[in-house]
Write a protein that holds these residues in place. Structure first.
Motif, mmCIF file in Angstrom:
data_model
loop_
_atom_site.group_PDB
_atom_site.id
_atom_site.type_symbol
_atom_site.label_atom_id
_atom_site.label_comp_id
_atom_site.label_asym_id
_atom_site.label_seq_id
_atom_site.Cartn_x
_atom_site.Cartn_y
_atom_site.Cartn_z
ATOM 1 N N GLU A 213 0.861 -0.999 0.066
ATOM 2 C CA GLU A 213 0.013 -0.069 0.097
ATOM 3 C C GLU A 213 0.758 1.288 -0.063
ATOM 4 O O GLU A 213 0.598 2.129 -0.669
ATOM 5 C CB GLU A 213 -0.934 -0.201 1.252
ATOM 6 N N GLN A 214 2.005 1.378 0.914
ATOM 7 C CA GLN A 214 2.767 2.482 0.901
ATOM 8 C C GLN A 214 3.437 2.662 -0.404
ATOM 9 O O GLN A 214 3.711 3.731 -0.893
ATOM 10 C CB GLN A 214 3.813 2.281 1.898
ATOM 11 N N LYS A 215 4.003 1.481 -0.945
ATOM 12 C CA LYS A 215 4.505 1.696 -2.445
ATOM 13 C C LYS A 215 3.708 2.264 -3.620
ATOM 14 O O LYS A 215 4.075 3.102 -4.267
ATOM 15 C CB LYS A 215 4.692 0.276 -2.757
ATOM 16 N N MET A 216 2.314 1.761 -3.488
ATOM 17 C CA MET A 216 1.294 2.495 -4.237
ATOM 18 C C MET A 216 1.133 3.982 -4.092
ATOM 19 O O MET A 216 0.868 4.888 -5.111
ATOM 20 C CB MET A 216 0.170 1.650 -4.462
ATOM 21 N N ILE A 217 0.975 4.221 -2.945
ATOM 22 C CA ILE A 217 0.781 5.788 -2.312
ATOM 23 C C ILE A 217 2.025 6.588 -3.036
ATOM 24 O O ILE A 217 1.786 7.641 -3.528
ATOM 25 C CB ILE A 217 0.741 5.890 -1.013
ATOM 26 N N ALA A 218 3.306 6.139 -2.786
ATOM 27 C CA ALA A 218 4.409 6.760 -3.318
ATOM 28 C C ALA A 218 4.115 6.884 -4.897
ATOM 29 O O ALA A 218 4.547 7.812 -5.524
ATOM 30 C CB ALA A 218 5.687 5.843 -2.890
ATOM 31 N N CYS A 219 3.649 5.937 -5.573
ATOM 32 C CA CYS A 219 3.590 6.003 -7.097
ATOM 33 C C CYS A 219 2.518 6.858 -7.311
ATOM 34 O O CYS A 219 3.011 7.829 -8.208
ATOM 35 C CB CYS A 219 3.019 4.357 -7.552
ATOM 36 N N TYR A 220 1.505 7.133 -6.793
ATOM 37 C CA TYR A 220 0.485 8.179 -6.884
ATOM 38 C C TYR A 220 1.070 9.664 -6.724
ATOM 39 O O TYR A 220 0.764 10.442 -7.401
ATOM 40 C CB TYR A 220 -0.638 8.047 -6.021
ATOM 41 N N ASN A 221 1.892 9.502 -5.566
ATOM 42 C CA ASN A 221 2.561 10.923 -5.275
ATOM 43 C C ASN A 221 3.528 11.526 -6.664
ATOM 44 O O ASN A 221 3.377 12.592 -7.048
ATOM 45 C CB ASN A 221 3.565 10.824 -4.249
ATOM 46 N N PHE A 222 4.014 10.382 -7.134
ATOM 47 C CA PHE A 222 4.879 10.927 -8.364
ATOM 48 C C PHE A 222 4.174 11.195 -9.785
ATOM 49 O O PHE A 222 4.219 12.251 -10.211
ATOM 50 C CB PHE A 222 5.738 9.643 -8.862
ATOM 51 N N ILE A 223 3.007 10.535 -9.903
ATOM 52 C CA ILE A 223 2.091 10.516 -10.766
ATOM 53 C C ILE A 223 1.469 11.909 -10.566
ATOM 54 O O ILE A 223 1.359 12.910 -11.646
ATOM 55 C CB ILE A 223 0.985 9.663 -11.044
ATOM 56 N N GLU A 224 1.149 12.682 -9.514
ATOM 57 C CA GLU A 224 0.786 13.957 -9.145
ATOM 58 C C GLU A 224 1.585 14.982 -9.232
ATOM 59 O O GLU A 224 1.398 15.948 -9.947
ATOM 60 C CB GLU A 224 0.162 13.949 -7.714
ATOM 61 N N GLN A 225 2.709 14.609 -9.183
ATOM 62 C CA GLN A 225 3.866 15.648 -9.342
ATOM 63 C C GLN A 225 4.236 15.738 -10.806
ATOM 64 O O GLN A 225 4.176 16.848 -11.337
ATOM 65 C CB GLN A 225 5.265 14.855 -8.882
ATOM 66 N N PHE A 226 4.237 14.677 -11.799
ATOM 67 C CA PHE A 226 4.309 14.808 -13.110
ATOM 68 C C PHE A 226 2.975 15.548 -13.831
ATOM 69 O O PHE A 226 3.194 16.244 -14.798
ATOM 70 C CB PHE A 226 4.430 13.488 -13.716
ATOM 71 N N CYS A 227 1.645 15.117 -13.291
ATOM 72 C CA CYS A 227 0.654 15.985 -13.744
ATOM 73 C C CYS A 227 0.859 17.569 -13.646
ATOM 74 O O CYS A 227 0.470 18.279 -14.465
ATOM 75 C CB CYS A 227 -0.601 15.445 -13.145
ATOM 76 N N GLY A 228 1.256 17.816 -12.487
ATOM 77 C CA GLY A 228 1.525 19.250 -11.950
ATOM 78 C C GLY A 228 2.465 19.843 -12.899
ATOM 79 O O GLY A 228 2.382 20.926 -13.282
#
Length: 242
Positions: free
Chosen positions: A65-80
Motif C-alpha cells: 500500500e505504501q508503495k502505491m501511495i508513493a507511485c501516486y505521489n509521483f504521478i501527481e507531481q508529473f501531472c502538475g
C-alpha cells in the motif's frame, strides 16, 4: 491554420486528461491511505499485545500500500509539471526540456499502473505528438518504485520498528529476530537417517535382504520377486484377519 487546430486539440485533450487525473488521484490516494492506516493500526495493536510475529506477517500488505501511495505521489507531481507548462507545450512542436521527464514518466506508467486508465490516454496523446517514447528521460526513482521486488526480512523488521516508534510502543525485537534468522534444520539428514532406520526394520521383520550385485541378472530378478511377494502376502494376511 491546420497546425494551430491540431495544437488546440492537443491543449484541450491535455486539459481534460489533467482534470480527470486529478479526480482519479484523489480517489485512489484516499482508498490506499485508508487501507494503509488500518493495517498500521492493526500492526501497532499486535505489537502492543505481544504478537509481534503476527504483526510481521502483515508487513508485506502495508509495504504494498505504501508503495502505491508513493507511485501516486509521483504521478501527481508529473501531472502538475504538465499542467504548469501546458501553454509552452502547446506552442512548441518539440517537448520542452522541463517537461520531458514528466511526459516520459507518464508514458512509462501507462503499462504499469492498471487502475489509472487516463495514463494510457496520456501515452497515446504524447506519442502522437512527440514520437517514440524515450525511457532515458523517465524518473529513475519512479522506475525503482514501480519495479517488482521481494521484501526482505530486514525491511519488514524496520517497518515494525518505525510503527513501534510512531505509536510509542516499547518493543524489543530480539525474540522475533532469533525466530526469523534461526538456521534451518537439516531436514535432508534427518530424512536420510529415518529412511535407513525404516529400511533396517523392514529387512529384519521379513528376514530378507536386498538383492546384491551379481553377474547373474536372472538371480537378481528372482530375489526382487521374492522380496515383493513376502511384503504382499504378509500385508494381505493382516488385511484378511481384520
Amino acid at each position: 491554420m491546420l497546425e494551430g487546430l491540431l495544437k488546440s486539440k492537443f491543449y484541450a485533450k491535455s486539459k481534460s486528461l489533467l482534470k480527470m487525473s486529478k479526480a482519479r488521484l484523489e480517489v485512489l490516494k484516499k482508498k490506499k491511505s485508508s487501507v494503509a492506516r488500518f493495517l498500521k493500526n492493526d500492526m501497532a495493536e499486535l505489537l502492543r499485545s505481544g504478537f509481534d510475529y503476527n504483526a510481521y506477517c502483515r508487513a508485506d500488505g502495508l509495504l504494498v500500500e505504501q508503495k502505491m501511495i508513493a507511485c501516486y505521489n509521483f504521478i501527481e507531481q508529473f501531472c502538475g509539471c504538465i499542467s504548469s507548462n501546458l501553454s509552452a507545450m502547446n506552442k512548441q512542436r518539440e517537448c520542452p526540456e522541463e517537461c520531458k521527464e514528466a511526459a516520459q514518466s507518464l508514458i512509462y506508467a501507462a503499462a504499469r499502473v492498471s487502475e489509472f486508465p487516463e495514463l494510457r490516454d496520456f501515452r497515446t496523446l504524447f506519442t502522437e505528438r512527440y514520437g517514440t517514447p524515450n525511457e532515458s528521460f523517465v524518473n529513475e526513482e519512479f522506475i525503482e518504485t514501480l519495479r517488482p521486488k521481494s521484501t526482505t526480512k530486514e525491511l519488514k523488521l524496520q517497518l515494525l520498528h518505525d510503527i513501534a516508534e510512531e505509536f510509542n510502543i516499547e518493543w524489543n525485537s530480539k525474540s522475533l529476530e532469533q525466530k526469523l534468522f534461526k538456521p534451518p534444520r537439516e531436514h535432508s539428514v534427518n530424512i536420510s537417517r529415518t529412511d535407513t532406520l525404516l529400511s533396517q526394520r523392514t529387512r529384519a521383520r521379513y528376514r530378507i535382504s536386498y538383492p546384491t550385485k551379481t553377474t547373474d541378472n536372472q538371480q537378481n530378478i528372482s530375489d526382487i520377486s521374492r522380496f515383493c511377494s513376502k511384503l504382499f502376502f504378509s500385508d494381505s494376511s493382516k488385511i484378511n484377519s481384520i
